[in-house]
Scaffold this active site. Structure first.
Site, PDB file in Angstrom:
ATOM      1  N   TYR A 119       0.863  -1.185   0.000  1.00  0.00           N
ATOM      2  CA  TYR A 119       0.000   0.000   0.000  1.00  0.00           C
ATOM      3  C   TYR A 119       0.892   1.224   0.000  1.00  0.00           C
ATOM      4  O   TYR A 119       1.873   1.291   0.755  1.00  0.00           O
ATOM      5  CB  TYR A 119      -0.886   0.001   1.246  1.00  0.00           C
ATOM      6  CG  TYR A 119      -1.764   1.231   1.382  1.00  0.00           C
ATOM      7  CD1 TYR A 119      -2.875   1.403   0.549  1.00  0.00           C
ATOM      8  CD2 TYR A 119      -1.498   2.214   2.331  1.00  0.00           C
ATOM      9  CE1 TYR A 119      -3.691   2.527   0.670  1.00  0.00           C
ATOM     10  CE2 TYR A 119      -2.315   3.336   2.462  1.00  0.00           C
ATOM     11  CZ  TYR A 119      -3.398   3.480   1.628  1.00  0.00           C
ATOM     12  OH  TYR A 119      -4.215   4.592   1.758  1.00  0.00           O
ATOM     13  N   ASP A 159       9.375   2.899  -0.301  1.00  0.00           N
ATOM     14  CA  ASP A 159       8.323   3.551   0.471  1.00  0.00           C
ATOM     15  C   ASP A 159       8.515   3.146   1.930  1.00  0.00           C
ATOM     16  O   ASP A 159       8.117   2.057   2.344  1.00  0.00           O
ATOM     17  CB  ASP A 159       6.948   3.138  -0.053  1.00  0.00           C
ATOM     18  CG  ASP A 159       5.821   3.826   0.712  1.00  0.00           C
ATOM     19  OD1 ASP A 159       6.125   4.552   1.688  1.00  0.00           O
ATOM     20  OD2 ASP A 159       4.652   3.626   0.354  1.00  0.00           O
ATOM     21  N   LYS A 176       4.243   8.861   8.875  1.00  0.00           N
ATOM     22  CA  LYS A 176       3.999   8.186  10.155  1.00  0.00           C
ATOM     23  C   LYS A 176       4.970   8.614  11.262  1.00  0.00           C
ATOM     24  O   LYS A 176       4.794   9.684  11.833  1.00  0.00           O
ATOM     25  CB  LYS A 176       3.949   6.670   9.931  1.00  0.00           C
ATOM     26  CG  LYS A 176       2.767   6.326   8.995  1.00  0.00           C
ATOM     27  CD  LYS A 176       2.347   4.888   8.957  1.00  0.00           C
ATOM     28  CE  LYS A 176       1.019   4.761   8.214  1.00  0.00           C
ATOM     29  NZ  LYS A 176       1.050   4.102   6.931  1.00  0.00           N
TER      30      LYS A 176
HETATM   31  C1  LIG Z   1       0.435   4.642   5.612  1.00  0.00           C
HETATM   32  C2  LIG Z   1       1.217   4.434   4.377  1.00  0.00           C
HETATM   33  C3  LIG Z   1       1.144   5.323   3.294  1.00  0.00           C
HETATM   34  C4  LIG Z   1       0.175   6.466   3.255  1.00  0.00           C
HETATM   35  O1  LIG Z   1       0.435   7.415   4.216  1.00  0.00           O
HETATM   36  P1  LIG Z   1      -0.754   8.439   4.646  1.00  0.00           P
HETATM   37  O2  LIG Z   1      -0.066   9.366   5.581  1.00  0.00           O
HETATM   38  O3  LIG Z   1      -1.830   7.609   5.224  1.00  0.00           O
HETATM   39  O4  LIG Z   1      -1.168   9.122   3.384  1.00  0.00           O
HETATM   40  C5  LIG Z   1       1.987   5.116   2.223  1.00  0.00           C
HETATM   41  N1  LIG Z   1       2.841   4.086   2.207  1.00  0.00           N
HETATM   42  C6  LIG Z   1       2.932   3.201   3.217  1.00  0.00           C
HETATM   43  C7  LIG Z   1       3.925   2.094   3.146  1.00  0.00           C
HETATM   44  C8  LIG Z   1       2.113   3.332   4.330  1.00  0.00           C
HETATM   45  O5  LIG Z   1       2.181   2.425   5.310  1.00  0.00           O
END
Ligand SMILES: *Cc1c(COP(=O)(O)O)cnc(C)c1O
Length: 432
Positions: free
Chosen positions: A142, A237, A265
């Site tokens: 994701y 990511d 995060k």
């Molecule tokens: C949570 C997450 C996102 C999205 O971040 P948001 O701050 O919710 O937009 C993107 N990539 C990864 C791997 C994530 O865990």
């Protein structure tokens, strides 16, 4: 006022389920939503005053636990000086310098306000830098809700991706190829067949959005080598893994340098901060230095940055990750031992402060294998734990998080409750 209240009350169901992949929306159970009134350290209290030991940690940011005193104080002090200026601040520079120092692959960094913004821009940048259209992602990873990333695999490995959300046109989804995590041969084949079309690969270096899936030995380095060979941009990511597994991120833990990294995060400590950064020659393509547009009214917001800086300061304490990892390992070892005692098909693993629990004999290593785990057992386990005051992520397809505020006693209490839940589960299975 009333409508505002209703909106806020229903928000958690909408957010936590729809935020994450179509397959999760299908398995979502809205009866699981709890409305929380307060958090402190490892605990959350719901609106009825019931206490839970929390292993969701706001889906990752709460690495210091809830309402961490220095972080809250930093936010209060920053807020007193003004909420937003729409102009650079010194704290923003300090944040950028801290990120570059902690993650050596970051030569330049830009702050944004969410992980989604970071990944969206990283893709635009990879395309702008290479002049190529296609992006490779992996099934079950994701990356936020940018249109190019709400895409699932087509019918064959190398067919065009299909939208995984209404509202995403096929023409956009078709620019993304979705391959199997941990399958390097598929990536090599994609490059062989389309050597000049792939702008970049985006990957969670440890997948945390289909439960926890560790990269197979050689997978990340293999991606690195292929991107080098074909001139594509490798994007890690690390929105979830950044500062969650290791002080240098998953890239430090596995010793593989991406070209671009996306963060979120933990770096916001519970406030909205995202970032992307990496190789200087690529980052210089971003406006105003280069032609790839990106901007944000609240980017580098001083209150959010204050929370992020306080968090980044705390995680640099000596032995922080050693302790966090040890605590998390104790949890998964205790859960595994309890499951073994009761003969439940179960496995668990942890990496740094992140863990996965699976109702499967061995930890899965792909989207297909995690989908094959026993969701019914997970659901029963989840509800027993929740009823006994232990809050795990409400889906078999989420990773869990331990914070620095979780004590040995919290971990032991959790294992004690799990022992009973697993015993019940095993009795139920015997009498079925
Ligand atoms: C949570 C997450 C996102 C999205 O971040 P948001 O701050 O919710 O937009 C993107 N990539 C990864 C791997 C994530 O865990």
């Amino acid at each position: 006022m009333l409508s505002l209240l209703c909106l806020r009350r229903s928000a958690p169901c909408i957010l936590h389920e729809s935020q994450r992949g179509a397959f999760r929306a299908r398995t979502a159970d809205h009866s699981r939503a709890r409305f929380f009134a307060r958090g402190e350290g490892a605990y959350l209290w719901d609106v009825d005053g019931r206490r839970y030991i929390d292993y969701v940690g706001s889906w990752g940011p709460a690495i210091l636990g809830h309402a961490h005193a220095e972080t809250v104080q930093a936010v209060q002090e920053a807020a007193r000086d003004g909420l937003s200026f729409g102009a650079p601040t010194e704290a923003e520079i300090e944040m950028a310098e801290t990120l570059c120092r902690l993650m050596p692959s970051l030569e330049m960094v830009r702050l944004v306000s969410s992980g989604t913004e970071a990944t969206m821009t990283a893709l635009r940048l990879a395309r702008g830098f290479t002049g190529r259209p296609k992006i490779v992602k992996f099934e079950g990873c994701y990356h936020g809700h940018g249109d190019s990333l709400l895409v699932k695999a087509g019918s064959g490995a190398l067919t065009f991706g299909q939208p995984s959300s209404a509202g995403v046109p096929q023409s956009i989804a078709g620019e993304t190829w979705v391959l199997s995590y941990n399958d390097l041969d598929q990536v090599a084949a994609a490059f062989r067949e389309h050597p000049d079309e792939i702008a970049g690969i985006i990957v969670e270096p440890v997948a945390g959005n289909m439960n926890l899936i560790a990269p197979r030995s050689g997978f990340l380095q293999g991606l690195r080598d292929l991107c080098d060979r074909y001139g594509a941009v490798l994007i890690f990511d690390e929105v979830m893994t950044g500062f969650r597994l290791h002080l240098r991120g998953a890239q430090g833990l596995y010793g593989v340098q991406p070209d671009l990294t996306t963060l979120g995060k933990v770096i916001g400590g519970g406030m909205p901060v995202g970032a992307f950064g990496g190789r200087r020659d690529i980052m210089e393509k971003i406006a105003p230095l280069g032609p790839v547009y990106q901007a944000g009214t609240l980017s580098g917001n001083p209150v959010a940055v204050a929370a992020g800086l306080a968090t980044l300061k705390a995680i640099q304490a000596p032995q922080f990750y050693a302790h966090l990892s040890e605590r998390t390992r104790a949890l998964v070892e205790g859960l595994s031992a309890a499951a073994a005692k009761h003969g439940v098909a179960f496995s668990a693993q942890s990496i740094g402060g992140m863990f996965g629990i699976y109702f499967a004999a061995t930890p899965p290593d792909s989207f297909a294998s995690v989908m094959a785990s026993n969701k019914d057992s997970f659901n029963r386990f989840f509800h027993r734990m929740l009823d006994a005051g232990i809050y795990f992520a409400p889906s078999a397809f989420e990773a869990g998080f331990v914070s620095a505020a979780h004590s040995t006693a919290d971990i032991e209490a959790t294992i004690g409750v799990a022992d009973q839940a697993l015993a019940q589960l095993s009795r139920q299975d015997l009498t079925r």
